[in-house]
Design a protein around this motif. Sequence first.
Motif, PDB file in Angstrom:
ATOM      1  N   TRP A 100       0.840  -1.193   0.000  1.00 23.52           N
ATOM      2  CA  TRP A 100       0.000   0.000   0.000  1.00 23.52           C
ATOM      3  C   TRP A 100       0.874   1.241   0.000  1.00 23.52           C
ATOM      4  O   TRP A 100       1.965   1.258   0.577  1.00 23.52           O
ATOM      5  CB  TRP A 100      -0.888   0.039   1.249  1.00 23.52           C
ATOM      6  N   ARG A 103     -13.020  -4.645  -4.472  1.00 18.68           N
ATOM      7  CA  ARG A 103     -12.108  -5.251  -3.492  1.00 18.68           C
ATOM      8  C   ARG A 103     -11.068  -6.165  -4.149  1.00 18.68           C
ATOM      9  O   ARG A 103      -9.998  -6.378  -3.595  1.00 18.68           O
ATOM     10  CB  ARG A 103     -12.885  -6.023  -2.431  1.00 18.68           C
ATOM     11  N   LEU A 108      -5.123  -3.362  -8.988  1.00 18.42           N
ATOM     12  CA  LEU A 108      -4.569  -2.149  -8.383  1.00 18.42           C
ATOM     13  C   LEU A 108      -5.736  -1.196  -8.155  1.00 18.42           C
ATOM     14  O   LEU A 108      -6.464  -0.851  -9.078  1.00 18.42           O
ATOM     15  CB  LEU A 108      -3.515  -1.497  -9.289  1.00 18.42           C
ATOM     16  N   LEU A 109      -5.905  -0.776  -6.915  1.00 21.96           N
ATOM     17  CA  LEU A 109      -7.018   0.106  -6.539  1.00 21.96           C
ATOM     18  C   LEU A 109      -6.470   1.424  -6.023  1.00 21.96           C
ATOM     19  O   LEU A 109      -5.556   1.439  -5.191  1.00 21.96           O
ATOM     20  CB  LEU A 109      -7.877  -0.560  -5.464  1.00 21.96           C
ATOM     21  N   LEU A 151      -7.888   4.691  -4.065  1.00 18.55           N
ATOM     22  CA  LEU A 151      -8.986   5.299  -3.326  1.00 18.55           C
ATOM     23  C   LEU A 151      -8.599   6.735  -3.001  1.00 18.55           C
ATOM     24  O   LEU A 151      -7.732   6.991  -2.161  1.00 18.55           O
ATOM     25  CB  LEU A 151      -9.262   4.529  -2.026  1.00 18.55           C
ATOM     26  N   LEU A 170     -11.059  -2.759   2.630  1.00 20.94           N
ATOM     27  CA  LEU A 170      -9.620  -2.629   2.864  1.00 20.94           C
ATOM     28  C   LEU A 170      -9.067  -3.788   3.680  1.00 20.94           C
ATOM     29  O   LEU A 170      -7.895  -4.145   3.533  1.00 20.94           O
ATOM     30  CB  LEU A 170      -9.336  -1.293   3.557  1.00 20.94           C
ATOM     31  N   ARG A 210      -8.255  -6.420   1.100  1.00 27.28           N
ATOM     32  CA  ARG A 210      -7.056  -6.095   0.337  1.00 27.28           C
ATOM     33  C   ARG A 210      -5.807  -6.175   1.215  1.00 27.28           C
ATOM     34  O   ARG A 210      -4.730  -6.530   0.728  1.00 27.28           O
ATOM     35  CB  ARG A 210      -7.192  -4.696  -0.291  1.00 27.28           C
ATOM     36  N   TYR A 211      -5.957  -5.872   2.483  1.00 28.66           N
ATOM     37  CA  TYR A 211      -4.832  -5.988   3.421  1.00 28.66           C
ATOM     38  C   TYR A 211      -4.421  -7.450   3.569  1.00 28.66           C
ATOM     39  O   TYR A 211      -3.241  -7.793   3.475  1.00 28.66           O
ATOM     40  CB  TYR A 211      -5.246  -5.402   4.765  1.00 28.66           C
ATOM     41  N   THR A 240      -2.564  -1.146  -3.313  1.00 26.94           N
ATOM     42  CA  THR A 240      -3.600  -0.166  -3.031  1.00 26.94           C
ATOM     43  C   THR A 240      -2.960   1.198  -2.783  1.00 26.94           C
ATOM     44  O   THR A 240      -1.944   1.293  -2.102  1.00 26.94           O
ATOM     45  CB  THR A 240      -4.415  -0.578  -1.784  1.00 26.94           C
ATOM     46  N   ILE A 278      -3.949   5.113  -1.418  1.00 29.44           N
ATOM     47  CA  ILE A 278      -4.945   5.881  -0.684  1.00 29.44           C
ATOM     48  C   ILE A 278      -4.451   7.315  -0.561  1.00 29.44           C
ATOM     49  O   ILE A 278      -3.281   7.555  -0.265  1.00 29.44           O
ATOM     50  CB  ILE A 278      -5.178   5.298   0.726  1.00 29.44           C
ATOM     51  N   CYS A 297       2.600  -1.139   4.265  1.00 34.00           N
ATOM     52  CA  CYS A 297       2.163   0.195   3.888  1.00 34.00           C
ATOM     53  C   CYS A 297       3.271   1.233   4.068  1.00 34.00           C
ATOM     54  O   CYS A 297       3.966   1.237   5.090  1.00 34.00           O
ATOM     55  CB  CYS A 297       0.942   0.593   4.718  1.00 34.00           C
TER      56      CYS A 297
END
Length: 432
Positions: A289, A350, A354-355, A357, A377, A380-381, A387, A389, A413
């Motif tokens: 992340w 979900r 690749l997302l 947000l 999340l 995805r975690y 991800t 954010i 992350c």
Amino acid sequence: MLGAADCPLCGGLGYLRRDLPVGHPEFGKAIICDCRRQSVTEQVRSRLFSISRLDELSHLTFESFKPRGRKGLGELQAQSLEWAHNHARQYAASLKGWLLLQGGYGCGKTHLAAAVANFAVQMGVPTLFLTVPDLLDTLRFSYDSVDTTFEQRFEQIKNAELLVLDDFGTQNATGWAQEKLFQILNYRYINKLPLVVTTNLALDEIEARIRSRLQDPELVTTVRISSPDYRRPTDDMGHSELSSLDLLSKRTFVNFVERVDEGLKPDEIRSLEKALKEAQAFAKKPRGWLVFTGPYGCGKTHLAAGIANYRAGLGDPPLFVMVPDLLDHLRAAFSPNSGTSYDRRFDEVRTAPLLVLDDMGSQSATPWAREKLYQLLNYRYNAELPTIITVAVDMMKDVDERIRTRILDERICSIVTISAPAFMGTKVKRTR
């Protein structure tokens, strides 16, 4: 084909006696004739086919599957499909071990699983293809059936020469259902019987006993398909109808550099340069992340869009969505007039490879909104899906505590803080 009555070996008796000397341990012992074995096999096939869904899925074959997906699919997604297709073909030819197909709705899992089953049927292998909810219903109905007992039906499923379980994880997770599924999979695990499973779940969402068997690398071949739902509306670039990336197509790394021409303070320039470097590295190799935080207008969304546009340029467009818009899309999916079900919409987000947000924390902090974001999340975690954010620095305190603890996990992350003020669009020669 000769019937049993026409068999030149047994003359219709269905068994033979071997020509052995008196005293041989097998003397006088009857053995089943091949004609009877063939008849029994045909009966098994017929019984399995009667409770299978394969008659509805006869059109789903390797020949009708498009190995590289629909026109306009990104190169990386096309490669994922092709890789899955090749693995499924190899498995169908050998039927050794288990094949686990993972991916979101509509990515091609069921087609490939049915193609394996249809290929096996053509080769004369007694095959049972069932969605997991249908399997459980079949077992429940057998309690009241006059044609077969529960024990007989359970044995048919456990011992099917090839068993295909589609949509694993969509079943009602009652204690009874979990136990029956475990018994079936454990039996086939112990006896090394061929099994194909499709699921849109991450492994850590599957019951622990079953998960441990699905994670056995000596038995299970796992294939993850990153292709999007082929039934989902997309634009010419492969973007989902959810995505806002087409509105941000001009946000690139190149024009982000204009920010450092504003006459910013040295520490503000350094924070921008560090953020740009982090974004470029993530764009080249998305892992874990990446969270951008800072004041409004500092460039968080620009960098997130820069990453997304870079990936889109490689033929791998991500899903870029503002959090308030995402929640509106999810609410709209509950409407009876919606063209997409809530489950399909939520799964699209979900499981996105690749997302992005954007603008987390600005959404209405209702219990429903908090729960949906946490579920999204948390999935995805656990699945460690890439991800991005963006969140305003003064909104971080409003992020759900459960989400914040995952953002603070340095193993997965990276948090990039931008200290520069809002971009005014002016070009002033910078000073250091």
